[in-house]
Design a protein around this motif. Structure first.
Motif, PDB file in Angstrom:
ATOM      1  N   LEU A 100       0.691  -1.208  -0.011  1.00 13.92           N
ATOM      2  CA  LEU A 100       0.045   0.096  -0.053  1.00 13.92           C
ATOM      3  C   LEU A 100       0.828   1.072   0.213  1.00 13.92           C
ATOM      4  CD1 LEU A 100      -2.628   1.241   0.147  1.00 13.92           C
ATOM      5  CD2 LEU A 100      -2.791   0.853   2.614  1.00 13.92           C
ATOM      6  N   ILE A 101       2.018   1.280   0.721  1.00  8.34           N
ATOM      7  CA  ILE A 101       2.761   2.397   0.735  1.00  8.34           C
ATOM      8  C   ILE A 101       3.369   2.557  -0.841  1.00  8.34           C
ATOM      9  CG2 ILE A 101       5.111   3.233   1.645  1.00  8.34           C
ATOM     10  CD1 ILE A 101       4.228   1.999   4.298  1.00  8.34           C
ATOM     11  N   GLY A 102       3.672   1.474  -1.299  1.00 12.58           N
ATOM     12  CA  GLY A 102       4.553   1.613  -2.767  1.00 12.58           C
ATOM     13  C   GLY A 102       3.362   2.121  -3.502  1.00 12.58           C
ATOM     14  N   SER A 103       1.993   1.895  -3.499  1.00 12.02           N
ATOM     15  CA  SER A 103       1.255   2.340  -4.526  1.00 12.02           C
ATOM     16  C   SER A 103       0.845   3.722  -4.152  1.00 12.02           C
ATOM     17  CB  SER A 103      -0.133   1.417  -4.188  1.00 12.02           C
ATOM     18  OG  SER A 103      -1.052   2.088  -4.920  1.00 12.02           O
ATOM     19  N   LEU A 104       0.848   4.147  -2.800  1.00 13.73           N
ATOM     20  CA  LEU A 104       0.435   5.511  -2.618  1.00 13.73           C
ATOM     21  C   LEU A 104       1.807   6.327  -2.879  1.00 13.73           C
ATOM     22  CD1 LEU A 104      -1.254   5.304   0.952  1.00 13.73           C
ATOM     23  CD2 LEU A 104      -2.407   5.392  -1.116  1.00 13.73           C
ATOM     24  N   ARG A 105       2.804   5.792  -2.662  1.00 13.61           N
ATOM     25  CA  ARG A 105       3.875   6.857  -3.192  1.00 13.61           C
ATOM     26  C   ARG A 105       4.015   6.972  -4.733  1.00 13.61           C
ATOM     27  NH1 ARG A 105       8.702   4.166   0.681  1.00 13.61           N
ATOM     28  NH2 ARG A 105       8.467   5.715   2.062  1.00 13.61           N
ATOM     29  N   ASN A 106       3.507   5.987  -5.336  1.00 12.65           N
ATOM     30  CA  ASN A 106       3.417   6.067  -6.807  1.00 12.65           C
ATOM     31  C   ASN A 106       2.170   7.197  -7.235  1.00 12.65           C
ATOM     32  OD1 ASN A 106       3.614   5.432  -9.776  1.00 12.65           O
ATOM     33  ND2 ASN A 106       2.078   3.924  -9.628  1.00 12.65           N
ATOM     34  N   ALA A 107       1.076   7.133  -6.673  1.00 17.62           N
ATOM     35  CA  ALA A 107       0.102   7.943  -6.803  1.00 17.62           C
ATOM     36  C   ALA A 107       0.711   9.443  -6.590  1.00 17.62           C
ATOM     37  CB  ALA A 107      -1.128   7.493  -6.039  1.00 17.62           C
ATOM     38  N   LEU A 108       1.452   9.881  -5.616  1.00 17.80           N
ATOM     39  CA  LEU A 108       1.912  10.962  -5.112  1.00 17.80           C
ATOM     40  C   LEU A 108       2.814  11.732  -6.092  1.00 17.80           C
ATOM     41  CD1 LEU A 108       1.785  10.635  -1.089  1.00 17.80           C
ATOM     42  CD2 LEU A 108       0.144  11.891  -2.412  1.00 17.80           C
TER      43      LEU A 108
END
Length: 132
Positions: free
Chosen positions: A40-48
């Protein structure tokens, strides 16, 4: 005979609905808190990190919102996680980002919020490395 078949059909229907309703609704989550949190952290970083105004950004934000909802729904009621520092910090970060996405869906995430989220993500990762 007609009532027997009707009752049998109703029983089968209840069983099917009950079993499909109890199945895991979180498609991307494995059930392993540590792995799910890091993913989830990886996905959120990608989105940001994606540039504003691109179609990939909109898709990434949509996926991030869905992952936030799935993660919260899966782990919210797990009492064993409530004591973990990584879980409370992660919930804080998710609530902040979800609040921004809900209140300002068409605006970019402010730099101040991005910095705070990155700090919280690093805290969560270090707590997970310590198994806390």
């Amino acid at each position: 005979m007609k009532t027997f078949l009707t009752r049998l059909f109703a029983l089968v229907l209840v069983c099917v609905i009950g079993l499909t309703g109890c199945s895991s609704a979180s498609g991307n989550l494995s059930g392993n808190y540590r792995q799910d949190t890091l993913a989830l952290i990886g996905s959120l970083r990608n989105a940001l990190e994606l540039p504003d105004g691109t179609p990939e950004k909109a898709a990434a934000q949509s996926e991030a919102r869905q992952l936030i909802n799935d993660f919260s729904a899966r782990y919210r009621r797990d009492n064993s996680l409530l004591k973990l520092g990584s879980f409370t910090t992660m919930r804080t970060a998710l609530n902040s980002l979800a609040g921004h996405y809900s209140s300002y869906p068409n605006r970019p995430v402010p730099a101040k919020l991005k910095e705070r989220l990155e700090l919280e993500f690093k805290q969560v990762e270090s707590a997970l490395k310590r198994e806390a």
